[in-house]
Enzyme design. Structure first.
Site, PDB file in Angstrom:
ATOM      1  N   GLU A  34     -33.631   8.324  33.406  1.00 29.21           N
ATOM      2  CA  GLU A  34     -34.952   8.401  32.761  1.00 29.21           C
ATOM      3  C   GLU A  34     -35.766   9.572  33.301  1.00 29.21           C
ATOM      4  OE1 GLU A  34     -36.244   6.968  30.231  1.00 29.21           O
ATOM      5  OE2 GLU A  34     -34.623   5.554  29.850  1.00 29.21           O
ATOM      6  N   GLN A  39     -38.267  15.939  29.374  1.00 27.50           N
ATOM      7  CA  GLN A  39     -38.310  17.389  29.097  1.00 27.50           C
ATOM      8  C   GLN A  39     -36.930  18.032  29.159  1.00 27.50           C
ATOM      9  OE1 GLN A  39     -41.382  18.584  28.480  1.00 27.50           O
ATOM     10  NE2 GLN A  39     -42.625  16.943  29.306  1.00 27.50           N
ATOM     11  N   TYR A 117     -44.337   4.581  31.924  1.00 22.48           N
ATOM     12  CA  TYR A 117     -43.171   4.648  31.043  1.00 22.48           C
ATOM     13  C   TYR A 117     -41.874   4.387  31.813  1.00 22.48           C
ATOM     14  CZ  TYR A 117     -39.154   6.274  28.619  1.00 22.48           C
ATOM     15  OH  TYR A 117     -37.897   6.313  28.094  1.00 22.48           O
ATOM     16  N   ASP A 135     -41.105   6.310  24.419  1.00 22.51           N
ATOM     17  CA  ASP A 135     -40.996   7.745  24.656  1.00 22.51           C
ATOM     18  C   ASP A 135     -41.299   8.459  23.332  1.00 22.51           C
ATOM     19  OD1 ASP A 135     -38.763   7.340  23.100  1.00 22.51           O
ATOM     20  OD2 ASP A 135     -37.349   8.242  24.500  1.00 22.51           O
TER      21      ASP A 135
END
Ligand code: SF4
Length: 359
Positions: A34, A39, A117, A135
């Site tokens: 994760e 990015q 998150y 996400d």
């Protein structure tokens, strides 16, 4: 909702990609995947993940590693604070949780670098806690499914998306559900959605309204600033000068060739001579050009003019004096092959690779 959930789970069972962290779903692997995938493109993430797991197969090996090694294995992924946080978190797990990844959400949330998150992702995917993972992929799916008509990164739309995402999570199969939502966003509900292949098409409000191209509603675009900078490879007696960046600065603790921004009215060749004097106290002269390296970052676009340098007075057999470092904590003179062992920012790695064969 049960029909939607079942349709999604059935689709996932036959369409999921075989990813390395989807084999045993250990908390450690879920967590690293994760953090790494933020990015980062999936294919690239898989390569880094495999390499990482070979070197740091568990929390104990990671916690025992030094920062330099961890940064080297992270190099190229950018956002190096993530790597430092991962190392700090592993040490916290070793010191405070007996080396066992904590299962309670608040303990996961307390780990360095773990935001809401990531904590939710690990708690739900590794431990089956009934939480959504929202996400960017899931944002897109939910905003289209339920026709959320505000900018998805801002309230109130962000809250609406979280609420819908939570309602969608079934009592059982939380892990598969959350993975399926993300996978649907990655493979089917893409920027240009493939609604003909979508298991949720019959439930999708924006499809029925014919406005899938208007969802999700984007926020303001980040301003990308162009930056022109210089850097130089100073060679003396077959060795190359590199310095370690200051902690707390951008690219903290990474190794680099000295340099900096080109000032207004300055030529790049002049800028590199000035920057070397400012950062190291060395008087240098340009003896080669290594071209221009372009690299995009989140908020700026870098154009880096690269030069080969030698000491200004004469090609010396050894450095005339130690540097006076103003932008670094350490320095070293390395052989060209030694550059491969150092963690460097992406643009400097490109330069290192470029010169490796020529020196
Ligand atoms: S029907 Fe189309 S827009 Fe709606 S969720 Fe599926 S892929 Fe996305």
């Amino acid at each position: 909702m049960p029909h939607m959930q079942q349709a999604l789970l059935a689709w996932f069972a036959t369409h999921k990609r075989p990813l390395p962290w989807r084999v045993s779903y250990t908390p450690y692997e879920v967590w690293i995947s994760e953090i790494m995938l933020q990015q980062t493109q999936m294919e690239r993430g898989v390569v880094y993940f495999r390499r990482w797991m070979e070197r740091f197969p568990n929390i104990a090996t990671l916690a025992a590693a030094d920062e330099e090694t961890v940064l080297r294995y992270w190099e190229g992924l950018g956002y190096y604070s993530r790597a430092r946080h991962v190392l700090a978190a592993a040490r916290r797990i070793r010191d405070m949780h007996g080396g066992v990844f904590p299962a309670r959400l608040e303990d996961i949330r307390a780990l360095p670098g773990v935001g809401p998150y990531t904590a939710g992702a690990v708690a739900s995917i590794a431990f089956g806690e009934r939480l959504p993972c929202v996400d960017a992929n899931v944002e897109r799916v939910v905003s289209r499914l339920f026709d959320v008509d505000g900018p998805v990164k801002q309230e109130p739309a962000a809250g609406t998306i979280r609420a819908w995402a939570l309602r969608l999570v079934p009592e059982n199969h939380v892990r598969e559900h959350n993975q399926a939502m993300m996978e649907l966003g990655a493979l089917v509900c893409r920027k240009k959605p493939r609604c003909g292949e979508c298991p949720l098409a019959r439930y999708c409000v924006s499809l029925h309204l014919g406005i899938t191209d208007q969802r999700p509603v984007p926020g303001k675009k980040a301003v990308i600033t162009p930056v022109t900078a210089v850097t130089g490879v100073l060679v003396c007696a077959g060795r190359i000068f590199v310095q370690k960046r200051l902690p707390g600065a951008v690219w903290a603790n990474l190794w680099e060739f000295p340099g900096g921004r080109v000032e207004q009215g300055e030529r790049p060749q002049e800028a590199i001579v000035r920057e070397y004097m400012e950062e190291t106290g060395f008087a240098v002269r340009v003896v080669a050009t290594y071209g221009l390296i372009r690299h995009g970052y989140t908020t700026y676009r870098l154009r880096l003019h690269c030069f080969g340098l030698e000491f200004a007075d004469a090609p010396a057999l050894q450095p005339p004096a130690p540097p006076v470092l103003t932008a670094a904590t350490q320095y070293q003179w390395v052989l060209p092959q030694g550059l491969q062992d150092l963690a460097m920012p992406a643009a400097h790695r490109k330069l290192a690779d470029r010169i490796y064969t020529t020196l």
